[in-house]
Design an enzyme around this catalytic site. Structure first.
Site, mmCIF file in Angstrom:
data_model
loop_
_atom_site.group_PDB
_atom_site.id
_atom_site.type_symbol
_atom_site.label_atom_id
_atom_site.label_comp_id
_atom_site.label_asym_id
_atom_site.label_seq_id
_atom_site.Cartn_x
_atom_site.Cartn_y
_atom_site.Cartn_z
ATOM 1 N N LEU A 91 1.242 -1.030 -0.065
ATOM 2 C CA LEU A 91 -0.423 -0.163 -0.709
ATOM 3 C C LEU A 91 0.819 0.709 0.186
ATOM 4 C CD1 LEU A 91 -2.698 -1.138 2.816
ATOM 5 C CD2 LEU A 91 -2.965 -0.722 0.487
ATOM 6 N N ASP A 92 0.458 2.460 -0.451
ATOM 7 C CA ASP A 92 1.205 3.558 -0.534
ATOM 8 C C ASP A 92 1.911 4.346 -0.052
ATOM 9 O OD1 ASP A 92 -0.065 5.310 -0.951
ATOM 10 O OD2 ASP A 92 -0.524 5.488 -3.137
ATOM 11 N N ALA A 93 2.217 5.214 0.764
ATOM 12 C CA ALA A 93 2.936 5.624 1.881
ATOM 13 C C ALA A 93 0.604 6.575 2.496
ATOM 14 C CB ALA A 93 4.191 6.678 2.339
ATOM 15 N N THR A 146 -2.201 5.701 1.690
ATOM 16 C CA THR A 146 -3.175 4.922 1.281
ATOM 17 C C THR A 146 -3.068 4.066 3.393
ATOM 18 O OG1 THR A 146 -3.230 4.503 -0.780
ATOM 19 C CG2 THR A 146 -3.833 2.919 0.268
ATOM 20 N N ARG A 193 -1.238 1.942 -8.220
ATOM 21 C CA ARG A 193 -1.853 2.978 -7.955
ATOM 22 C C ARG A 193 -3.246 2.715 -8.706
ATOM 23 N NH1 ARG A 193 0.691 6.935 -4.661
ATOM 24 N NH2 ARG A 193 -0.320 8.504 -5.225
#
Length: 282
Positions: free
Chosen positions: A119-121, A123, A204
């Site tokens: 998960l990106d930072a 999210t 994403r």
């Protein structure tokens, strides 16, 4: 042959394997007596075949056991942890830029755990940590299409027509994409809450889909991954998966392999970590 080896034809040789009910009891399915009852009732399968003989012996390392169609985890060394990843944490075990990463969570366990997918930072939400490389590989590999559900807060008032567009399909720079499910949860004058379920592992993808239909994401959380749901686990919280949850994950994995076939060789790192399988961020 050494003097201490027993030839395979020796009538006094010990039977190979471990009794099925003993393996089930050791795995925490039920007591040995209740496990015997489950076997006699025809509710237990070994390698896909129903077993009703109480004398059946199995190899806990190589054989697969299921009860009522749900897989049983036989290896006590395997660990499965759910993390509610907070915003600001990078999905890496050692971030090269020194940003806050997952090591603060994995170092709480004796086992060498790694994350399944990313998960990106910015999210938050459900992330699985495990030392089961085989299971992690299937869960993270795009070819198996494990469903994931996200809740997104977006700019603007999302219309029912826009929700339909998300499920009917839109074109992005890397090809067409459609959500498996989409629904509008809430709308006010300036923002909307949208739930998206999809199996894509593209980078994403949730943010890009919603931006494409004119509603940039301001907050994003992953609420579910396959059969797992975040529930009431607070941000930064950790918990071991229950035996039922592990069984559901293993069942999903086995069913996916039966349907699609095993992942291509060479796509995993040598230590079993699935990081090279899905380097995408939602």
């Amino acid at each position: 042959m050494t003097p201490f080896e027993i030839p395979p034809w020796d009538d006094n040789a010990e039977p190979q394997g471990v009794r099925l009910q003993k393996v089930m009891a050791a795995a925490g399915v039920a007591s040995r007596r209740v496990s015997e009852q489950l076997i006699e009732a025809g509710r237990v399968e070994v390698n896909g075949q129903v077993v009703i003989e109480l004398g059946r012996r199995i190899d806990p390392v190589n054989d697969q056991v299921s009860v009522d169609g749900v897989a049983v985890q036989l290896d006590p060394a395997k660990r499965y942890v759910m993390l509610n990843k907070p915003i600001g944490i990078v999905s890496s075990l050692a971030d090269q830029y020194g940003r806050p990463d997952l090591q603060r969570y994995t170092e709480q366990y004796e086992e060498r755990l790694f994350n399944v997918g990313r998960l990106d930072a910015e999210t938050s939400g459900l992330l699985i940590l495990t030392n089961d490389g085989d299971l992690a590989h299937v869960l993270a590999h795009p070819s198996f299409g494990v469903l994931k559900t996200y809740i997104a807060k977006v700019d603007g008032r999302v219309s029912p027509q826009t929700v339909s567009k998300l499920t009917n399909g839109i074109d992005l720079e890397d090809g067409p994409i459609s959500a498996d499910k989409a629904r509008l949860l809430d709308v006010d004058r300036e923002t909307s809450i949208v739930e998206l379920t999809l199996h894509s592992g593209r980078n994403r993808i949730v943010r890009r889909m919603l931006h494409e239909v004119g509603h940039p994401v301001t907050e994003l959380v992953r609420r579910s991954f396959g059969p797992l749901n975040l529930g009431t686990l607070k941000a930064g919280g950790l918990r071991d998966l229950t035996k039922v949850e592990v069984g559901l994950l293993l069942t999903l994995s086995r069913d996916a392999i039966d349907e699609v076939g095993p992942p291509a060789a060479g796509s995993e790192e040598s230590d079993g970590s699935p990081q090279s399988v899905e380097e995408t961020e939602e």
